[in-house]
Every structure is written in structure tokens, then in C-alpha cells.
Design an enzyme around this catalytic site. Structure first.
Site, PDB file in Angstrom:
ATOM      1  N   GLU A  14      24.764   0.078  73.975  1.00  0.00           N
ATOM      2  CA  GLU A  14      25.422   0.120  72.630  1.00  0.00           C
ATOM      3  C   GLU A  14      26.320   1.148  72.612  1.00  0.00           C
ATOM      4  O   GLU A  14      25.930   2.308  72.407  1.00  0.00           O
ATOM      5  CB  GLU A  14      24.476  -0.164  71.798  1.00  0.00           C
ATOM      6  N   CYS A  61      25.296   0.402  63.285  1.00  0.00           N
ATOM      7  CA  CYS A  61      25.037  -0.362  64.641  1.00  0.00           C
ATOM      8  C   CYS A  61      24.778  -2.026  64.341  1.00  0.00           C
ATOM      9  O   CYS A  61      24.477  -2.548  63.543  1.00  0.00           O
ATOM     10  CB  CYS A  61      24.109   0.361  65.419  1.00  0.00           C
ATOM     11  N   CYS A  64      20.635  -1.385  66.322  1.00  0.00           N
ATOM     12  CA  CYS A  64      19.893  -0.683  65.456  1.00  0.00           C
ATOM     13  C   CYS A  64      20.064  -0.810  63.963  1.00  0.00           C
ATOM     14  O   CYS A  64      20.142   0.137  63.308  1.00  0.00           O
ATOM     15  CB  CYS A  64      19.978   0.914  65.804  1.00  0.00           C
ATOM     16  N   HIS A  68      17.606   1.595  60.536  1.00  0.00           N
ATOM     17  CA  HIS A  68      18.684   2.387  59.734  1.00  0.00           C
ATOM     18  C   HIS A  68      18.438   2.035  58.304  1.00  0.00           C
ATOM     19  O   HIS A  68      18.328   2.978  57.266  1.00  0.00           O
ATOM     20  CB  HIS A  68      20.118   2.214  59.859  1.00  0.00           C
ATOM     21  N   ARG A 478      14.538   4.272  70.060  1.00  0.00           N
ATOM     22  CA  ARG A 478      15.274   5.406  70.699  1.00  0.00           C
ATOM     23  C   ARG A 478      14.784   6.606  70.426  1.00  0.00           C
ATOM     24  O   ARG A 478      15.071   7.700  70.954  1.00  0.00           O
ATOM     25  CB  ARG A 478      16.750   5.151  70.692  1.00  0.00           C
ATOM     26  N   SER A 501      20.334   8.825  69.459  1.00  0.00           N
ATOM     27  CA  SER A 501      21.347   9.091  70.389  1.00  0.00           C
ATOM     28  C   SER A 501      22.310  10.436  70.082  1.00  0.00           C
ATOM     29  O   SER A 501      22.674  10.765  71.191  1.00  0.00           O
ATOM     30  CB  SER A 501      22.115   7.953  70.679  1.00  0.00           C
ATOM     31  N   CYS A 545      22.554   4.246  72.388  1.00  0.00           N
ATOM     32  CA  CYS A 545      23.184   3.770  71.556  1.00  0.00           C
ATOM     33  C   CYS A 545      23.987   4.502  70.791  1.00  0.00           C
ATOM     34  O   CYS A 545      23.791   5.184  69.832  1.00  0.00           O
ATOM     35  CB  CYS A 545      22.100   3.314  70.448  1.00  0.00           C
ATOM     36  N   CYS A 548      25.374   4.021  67.100  1.00  0.00           N
ATOM     37  CA  CYS A 548      24.740   4.906  66.163  1.00  0.00           C
ATOM     38  C   CYS A 548      24.997   6.447  66.117  1.00  0.00           C
ATOM     39  O   CYS A 548      24.947   6.748  64.901  1.00  0.00           O
ATOM     40  CB  CYS A 548      23.112   4.885  66.503  1.00  0.00           C
TER      41      CYS A 548
END
Length: 566
Positions: A14, A61, A64, A68, A478, A501, A545, A548
Site C-alpha cells: 500500500e 489509508c 489501515c 487509525h 503492521r 511503517s 504501508c 500510512c
């Protein structure tokens, strides 16, 4: 002479990530991880109502989303010392467990398995032999010879069409591919089955959240789901029992397919337990609160320096000063103003683009540190920390995975083998198995609470005059996600999101120490610089990701992939 490789962008993730490597003597000697977008959510949130922040932040995102939203409402609740009714905690926990299971299934099968599985080799497999192999591993009812024949026919039709579709751009026939045809067919068949199964998890999230992605049911102080067993327009017993059927279907796939496939594939690549360790300081946070105050958790969290299980330091809750005071972010090598390291509450997001500089600024991702050093986050960190904390289910599934792999390779596989590229996949499978049990527990807690006559799901927040600070932590798929908020007179004064990330894809920090992606690539063998499959294996094992970590900077980018060798 060293060869420079640039993979831009890395696909099957992503967001937009660029990885640069220097390869000398057939191995990676230097690496740079560069986030190629800029995220501006923190700037957008300034001056907004804190009760609305979660609606904005889950738009960071398209994958995700729920995570969040959860971290955002927790940050405001933390700032206000606001308790959350236990029913709301259970409903949130069901959503985040289902979301994580879906995320992990998609990551393994649809984003990273094709680094290890040769789709075209599956055409050479005998479906009957594949069925015998699969039925020896598990009791999954869709492991019949007919199921494997049907999947093989689909693959053949795709290949014969000359347009590989979802299988385009794979490094088929690469010398690093080692699975026999029958295992390849087994994995590709389960890839196709997983497309349907992961939908079951999304259905759980959407039933409770109103939709997915971007759920609609959260609120600072709880959830907007009224519980009334007599009203068809609310959460009824009928709907809750339908959730249970989805939970059971999801659990069967995790237990009988995903967990087994990871062990089987890992057993064919034992050398990959020697690559990809990188940063071995691991950070995880407690998750699945089961009390109103958010002080009792089903999953423990903590810090594991050097991967040493005996040095585990437990993190108790979101008010724990060890974690709140231990996090800083450096922008020395990131495209932001200055080169300072700051705690998130004092963080600034002022872009300053300089082009790619090997020894200067080269990424839109900041560089977080914990206790002054880089830390790896994610399922491996989570599993190792829970294992060190004595979490019974984590220990049981971890030991089962290591034993299963050991049986297939004909030798003992120690827990230290998890400090590797393959270890991250094994840990993600272990975490998913733990999560499917946790999902059942949270459903049961909710049903028992309702049965005892408790229907409360919301406590209204009150915003006092003056300044308040809060942080919301979440152990996302993640890894450690944290949202940091400063509220002044009922409005957002500052907001920072430190995402998984950001931790793992970070550039070098203020002391020029490489981040986890970069460190994990050092020493990786590369058979063919023109086809750097081995580099992608390690990077994909983190499940990047970048949406993010950053946000878009170049909307005109047209290329699907570019690899330069010089």
C-alpha cells in the site's frame, strides 16, 4: 565493483516505496528506504474538533482505516481521562481483531506469497498428489483433488490467454524459487480461496462499523451501536449470532489453511531464517482492553532489546511513561525542515524537498526511535514480546509452528530463527491464530455482558478549558500505531501519527543509524540484479504501508515498475 539497484516503486504494497541497494559480491552491502509521498493529515487537523479527528485520520489509508480510527479516539479519551463502557471496548475489539485477521490473510496470500510461490510451476503439478499432500497437513474440506484441478484449469486459462492479470510481473522461474509443483499448486489454490475467506472478516467489520473501509460507528467515549435485543434496527441477538458464524468460518481457515501453508512454505526455504534480521530491538503495546479504564488487556505488550527474551520490559498501559517518554522522531534524513529529533507532541510537519541525497535527505518518512535507537515493530515484535510475557496462546502457537517446520525439515527449529525474513511470516501466522481465538473471546464477553443486563456503549466527553495532551496506542496489523494529540480550549492544537511503517520504513535517524528495512537488507543474497526477488522478499515480509507513513507528492507518476542497474 558495487552495482546499484533501484526498485521504484515496490509493488504489492500500500503506497509508494522506493528501495535502493548496492550489491557487491552477490550480496546487499548498503540500502536506502525512501517513502515517495507526503501525508498532510496532521496539518489538516489543526483547529478541528477532537471528536471528529478519527473521521479524518482513517482516511490516511485505504487499507489501515479502522486502526487509525481506534488510535484517534483513544488519544482523545486518554487526554480527557474518559472511561469507555466495557460493551464498547468489546465491540471495538471485535472489529480490530477481524480487521487484523483480514489484513494478515491478504498480506500473506495476495501481497507476499508470490515471492515464494511459482504460479507457472503449478501447471506441472498432479492435483491428486497435491490433494494427498494437503490432506496430510490439515482437514480443510476444500483440499480435494477436484478443487486443485479446478484451480489448475483457471491458471492454465490465464496463462494461455497471454494476459496473466493478477499474476503479472512475477519472477517465474527465478533460481531462488524452490517449491515443488504440488506445493505451488496448493499455495495458488489457497490464494484463490483466500479471496473469498478474507471477505468474511470484512463482513464482521462492516456489520458493526456500518461500512468498510472507513467505519462509521466510533465515537469519543465509546461506539454508536445501540444494544437493544428487542429492536430490529439495533444490535440484536440474531445479528450477534450471525457474527459468530462468520467468526467460526474465519477461524477454520486460519487454523486449517493459513497457519499450515506458512509452515509448509517455510520448511522449503530454511536458508531464509538466516537473512533479514536487521534491527532486533522489538516494540509492542498491550491490546484488547477489557475494562472501562483501559488498564486490563487480553494481549500484553512491551520492549525486547536485542531480541533477548530474558530482558523483556512490560508496557502496562497508555499512561506508561516508559513508552510515552521513550519515543522521538528525527527528520535529519527526511524531507522536512531542519534536522531535529522531537517527541511526537512537539512534532512538526513542514515539508522541505531536496531531491534524493544518499548522505542527506531522501525520504518523506520520519525516523522514530525508542530509547534513542531504531525499533522493529509488527507481528514479529508482537509475538516475541507476548511470548516473553508468558502469554499462553502465543507460546502454544509459536511452539506449534516451530515444531511443525522442524518436523518437515527433519531437525529442531529454535525460536531465534524467527529473527529473519521468514520469521516475520511465521510470526504473522502465529499472531493470526491467536487473534482468531481472541475474536471468539471478545464475542463471548459481549454476549455475557448483554446477558447480565448491561446495554451501555457510550460515555459523553467533556472538554475543559486549557491544554490537554493525550496519546492513543494500538497494536495494528503492521505494528505499534500511536496518535498524539494536543487539545487547547476544545480544539486540536497539534496532532501527530507515528505509524508502523514509519518505524520500519524509516530512513537513517539522527545518529545516521539505518532503519529496520534498510538494516534487514544488508547481507541479502541477490542472484540476478536485474530481477531482485530476494530484496522484495525481505521488504514484503514487513507488509509495507507507505500511505500510512506519508502522502502523495507525484500524481503524474505513470510507471508500474522501474528497475535500474548500473
Amino acid at each position: 565493483m558495487a552495482t546499484r539497484i533501484s526498485i521504484d516503486p515496490v509493488t504489492r504494497i500500500e503506497g509508494h516505496l522506493k528501495i535502493d541497494c548496492e550489491v557487491d559480491g552477490g550480496r546487499v552491502t548498503k540500502a536506502w528506504s525512501s517513502g515517495q509521498m507526503w501525508r498532510g493529515i496532521e496539518v489538516i487537523l489543526k483547529g478541528k474538533d477532537p471528536r471528529e479527528a478519527w473521521l479524518y485520520t482513517q482516511r490516511i489509508c485505504g487499507v489501515c482505516t479502522t486502526v487509525h480510527a481506534i488510535a484517534s479516539v483513544r488519544s482523545v479519551e486518554n487526554a480527557l481521562n474518559l472511561e469507555v463502557p466495557r460493551n464498547a471496548q468489546y465491540l471495538r475489539n471485535i472489529m480490530i481483531a477481524a480487521h487484523a485477521i483480514q489484513d494478515h490473510i491478504v498480506h500473506f496470500y495476495h501481497l507476499s506469497a508470490l515471492d515464494w510461490v511459482d504460479v507457472t510451476s503449478a501447471l506441472k503439478a498432479d492435483p491428486k498428489k497435491t490433494a494427498a499432500l494437503a490432506q496430510n497437513i490439515s482437514n480443510w474440506p476444500m483440499n480435494s483433488a477436484q478443487a486443485f484441478t479446478d484451480a489448475q484449469d483457471k491458471i492454465k486459462a490465464t496463462v494461455d490467454s497471454g494476459q496473466l492479470g493478477i499474476f503479472t510481473n512475477g519472477y517465474w522461474g527465478h533460481p531462488a524459487m524452490k517449491l515443488p509443483p504440488e506445493v505451488n499448486l496448493l499455495a495458488v489454490t489457497h490464494y484463490l480461496q483466500a479471496l473469498d475467506i478474507q471477505r468474511k472478516a470484512n463482513m464482521i467489520v462492516s456489520i458493526l462499523g456500518g461500512k468498510t473501509p472507513h467505519i462509521q460507528n466510533l465515537a469519543v467515549g465509546g461506539v454508536a451501536n445501540p444494544i437493544n435485543t428487542d429492536s430490529p434496527s439495533t444490535l440484536t441477538v440474531e445479528r450477534l449470532y450471525y457474527l459468530k458464524t462468520l467468526i467460526d468460518e474465519l477461524g477454520s481457515f486460519v487454523e486449517e489453511v493459513y497457519f499450515q501453508d506458512v509452515c509448509a512454505i517455510a520448511a522449503h526455504y530454511p536458508d531464509w531464517t538466516n537473512y533479514g534480521a536487521g534491527v532486533t530491538d522489538y516494540l509492542s503495546v498491550p491490546e484488547f482492553p477489557v475494562d472501562a479504564a483501559g488498564t486490563v488487556f487480553d494481549h500484553p505488550g512491551g520492549f525486547l532489546p536485542g531480541g533477548d527474551l530474558s530482558s523483556f520490559h512490560q508496557i502496562k498501559n497508555m499512561k506508561d511513561g516508559f513508552v510515552r517518554d521513550g519515543i522521538q522522531e528525527s527528520v535529519k534524513h527526511a524531507w522536512y525542515q531542519g534536522d531535529a529529533s522531537r517527541p511526537p507532541w512537539e512534532g512538526e510537519t513542514e515539508p522541505h524537498y531536496t531531491d534524493f541525497q544518499d548522505h542527506g535527505k531522501y525520504s518523506w518518512v520520519k525516523a522514530p526511535t525508542f530509547q534513542g535507537k531504531p525499533a522493529q515493530v509488527g507481528p514479529l515484535a508482537n509475538v516475541l514480546c507476548m511470548y516473553a510475557a508468558g502469554h499462553a496462546r502465543t507460546r502454544r502457537y509459536t511452539d506449534r509452528a516451530l515444531s511443525a517446520i522442524g518436523t518437515m525439515v527433519g531437525g529442531e527449529v529454535p525460536i531465534k530463527a524467527l529473527h529473519s525474513t521468514l520469521g516475520r511470516h511465521a510470526a504473522r501466522a502465529v499472531r493470526t491464530a491467536v487473534l482468531k481465538d481472541t475474536l471468539k473471546d471478545q464475542w463471548q464477553y459481549l454476549m455475557e455482558s448483554i446477558g447480565n443486563g448491561d446495554n451501555r456503549t457510550f460515555n459523553p466527553p467533556e472538554f475543559p478549558k486549557g491544554e490537554r495532551k493525550g496519546v492513543g496506542f494500538h497494536e495494528a496489523p503492521r505494528g505499534v500505531l500511536s496518535h498524539w494529540i494536543v487539545i487547547k480550549d476544545g480544539k486540536i492544537k497539534n496532532y501527530q501519527a507515528v505509524v508502523p511503517s514509519t518505524w520500519n520504513a524509516s530512513p537513517r535517524n539522527g545518529q545516521d543509524v539505518p532503519g529496520p528495512y534498510e538494516a534487514s537488507l544488508i547481507g541479502t543474497p541477490v542472484a540476478d540484479p536485474e530481477k531482485p526477488l530476494e530484496v522484495l522478499r525481505t521488504v514484503h515480509s514487513f507488509d509495507p504501508c507507505l500511505a500510512c507513513a506519508v502522502h502523495m507528492i507525484d500524481p503524474q507518476q505513470k510507471e508500474l515498475v522501474r528497475i535500474r542497474v548500473r
